[in-house]
Scaffold this motif. Sequence first.
Motif, mmCIF file in Angstrom:
data_model
loop_
_atom_site.group_PDB
_atom_site.id
_atom_site.type_symbol
_atom_site.label_atom_id
_atom_site.label_comp_id
_atom_site.label_asym_id
_atom_site.label_seq_id
_atom_site.Cartn_x
_atom_site.Cartn_y
_atom_site.Cartn_z
ATOM 1 N N VAL A 86 0.833 -1.204 0.000
ATOM 2 C CA VAL A 86 0.000 0.000 0.000
ATOM 3 C C VAL A 86 0.870 1.259 0.000
ATOM 4 O O VAL A 86 0.604 2.213 -0.751
ATOM 5 C CB VAL A 86 -0.959 -0.008 1.206
ATOM 6 C CG1 VAL A 86 -1.639 1.346 1.371
ATOM 7 C CG2 VAL A 86 -2.017 -1.094 1.025
ATOM 8 N N LEU A 87 1.911 1.283 0.828
ATOM 9 C CA LEU A 87 2.763 2.467 0.903
ATOM 10 C C LEU A 87 3.468 2.729 -0.430
ATOM 11 O O LEU A 87 3.451 3.860 -0.951
ATOM 12 C CB LEU A 87 3.794 2.296 2.016
ATOM 13 C CG LEU A 87 4.768 3.473 2.210
ATOM 14 C CD1 LEU A 87 4.001 4.736 2.541
ATOM 15 C CD2 LEU A 87 5.789 3.153 3.306
ATOM 16 N N PRO A 114 4.240 -7.199 -13.690
ATOM 17 C CA PRO A 114 4.311 -8.426 -12.877
ATOM 18 C C PRO A 114 2.979 -9.127 -12.688
ATOM 19 O O PRO A 114 2.936 -10.353 -12.513
ATOM 20 C CB PRO A 114 4.858 -7.922 -11.530
ATOM 21 C CG PRO A 114 5.604 -6.686 -11.873
ATOM 22 C CD PRO A 114 4.824 -6.059 -12.986
ATOM 23 N N ASN A 115 1.865 -8.364 -12.738
ATOM 24 C CA ASN A 115 0.553 -8.978 -12.576
ATOM 25 C C ASN A 115 0.139 -9.797 -13.786
ATOM 26 O O ASN A 115 -0.758 -10.638 -13.693
ATOM 27 C CB ASN A 115 -0.505 -7.907 -12.316
ATOM 28 C CG ASN A 115 -0.298 -7.206 -10.990
ATOM 29 O OD1 ASN A 115 0.398 -6.212 -10.916
ATOM 30 N ND2 ASN A 115 -0.887 -7.733 -9.935
ATOM 31 N N GLY A 171 5.115 -8.448 -7.016
ATOM 32 C CA GLY A 171 4.002 -8.964 -7.799
ATOM 33 C C GLY A 171 2.676 -8.288 -7.503
ATOM 34 O O GLY A 171 1.732 -8.405 -8.281
ATOM 35 N N GLY A 172 2.581 -7.568 -6.374
ATOM 36 C CA GLY A 172 1.301 -6.986 -5.988
ATOM 37 C C GLY A 172 1.185 -5.496 -6.171
ATOM 38 O O GLY A 172 0.076 -4.958 -6.251
ATOM 39 N N VAL A 173 2.317 -4.792 -6.238
ATOM 40 C CA VAL A 173 2.286 -3.334 -6.282
ATOM 41 C C VAL A 173 1.577 -2.809 -7.529
ATOM 42 O O VAL A 173 0.776 -1.863 -7.452
ATOM 43 C CB VAL A 173 3.728 -2.769 -6.209
ATOM 44 C CG1 VAL A 173 3.765 -1.323 -6.688
ATOM 45 C CG2 VAL A 173 4.247 -2.858 -4.782
ATOM 46 N N GLY A 174 1.850 -3.400 -8.687
ATOM 47 C CA GLY A 174 1.334 -2.870 -9.948
ATOM 48 C C GLY A 174 -0.167 -2.711 -9.973
ATOM 49 O O GLY A 174 -0.688 -1.677 -10.425
ATOM 50 N N LEU A 175 -0.883 -3.714 -9.503
ATOM 51 C CA LEU A 175 -2.347 -3.658 -9.515
ATOM 52 C C LEU A 175 -2.858 -2.495 -8.680
ATOM 53 O O LEU A 175 -3.761 -1.749 -9.107
ATOM 54 C CB LEU A 175 -2.922 -4.982 -8.998
ATOM 55 C CG LEU A 175 -4.441 -5.026 -8.800
ATOM 56 C CD1 LEU A 175 -5.158 -4.837 -10.127
ATOM 57 C CD2 LEU A 175 -4.859 -6.341 -8.145
ATOM 58 N N TYR A 176 -2.279 -2.307 -7.501
ATOM 59 C CA TYR A 176 -2.767 -1.259 -6.608
ATOM 60 C C TYR A 176 -2.321 0.129 -7.056
ATOM 61 O O TYR A 176 -2.991 1.119 -6.744
ATOM 62 C CB TYR A 176 -2.337 -1.566 -5.169
ATOM 63 C CG TYR A 176 -3.028 -2.796 -4.642
ATOM 64 C CD1 TYR A 176 -4.330 -2.720 -4.164
ATOM 65 C CD2 TYR A 176 -2.418 -4.044 -4.686
ATOM 66 C CE1 TYR A 176 -4.999 -3.842 -3.718
ATOM 67 C CE2 TYR A 176 -3.079 -5.182 -4.245
ATOM 68 C CZ TYR A 176 -4.374 -5.075 -3.766
ATOM 69 O OH TYR A 176 -5.038 -6.204 -3.340
#
Length: 299
Positions: A86-87, A114-115, A171-176
């Motif tokens: 999130v940050l 990455p997603n 792997g998770g940052v891009g989506l958010y």
Amino acid sequence: MGLDKAKTQKWIFLTLAIVPPFGGYLLFTLFPNILSIYYALLDWDGLTDPKFVGLKNFATALQDEYVWRALGHNVIFMITIPALVVLISLLLAYLVTNKSYFENEFLKVLFFFPNVLSIVVVALLWAFIYDGTYGLLNGALQLIGIDMKNFYWLGSESTAIWALIPPWVWGGVGLYVIIFVNAMTAIPKSLYESAILEGAGHMTRLFQITIPLIMSIVRVSVLFLIISTLKTFELILIMTNGGPSGSTDVIGLYMFNLAFGNEYINYGYASAVGMILFVILVTAKLLMDKFLPNRGVEF
């Protein structure tokens, strides 16, 4: 007569629109969950005749040191990964939204890349990065004068669990980032212009204007990430399979190995562990509702 025909057509349409998805929910979601509760009361390996044992599986799970060890690892991921994702996503989204870089559109694609990759590809890529002999990480450290001497990051109990966090975050940052960018672009520019006239810097604008106005989106994102860290185990299965010596085992992976492992298979006990995980997920949701309430903001 025409009114009755219109009502009939309306009910036919509603039936065709509602029954298939509701039937799918009953068949593929509700029924398996109810069946899991029944399995949790059995001693059953999937082949022999099941034996009813009542709440014995739950009592065993609560006294199982491996369950508590796996939950402890889940807690580590639950604290670190949502906070980091999130940050980092907020900072990147703010930069993309408020800085007129000509590469902005390319950066959005780059962040989201990455997603698009399979979880298997991500796991193998990072396993190679952590490799002791040919890994990129050891090579980069050697360039700055730190010689790790073929140290394998996933092979040590002291580093393996921490080495799983970067690929998870990457792997998770891009989506958010994409989610937060869309939320930030809906904020009126006049609010930022007024803040700039009053001398507010970027950090002040981010934490005093942007984040409060998209807090409902942040809250949902944190909830999804917490649920993901409690449920997901595929990355760990591929990279370490819970090793070395169980130092990266999580509750989802432990449950998977109980149900489909090679040495010991017990669907009943695995279902009981799954029910405990379900209770933990519900508890986490209730705690979030209490300590991170959903306050709507109008602008």
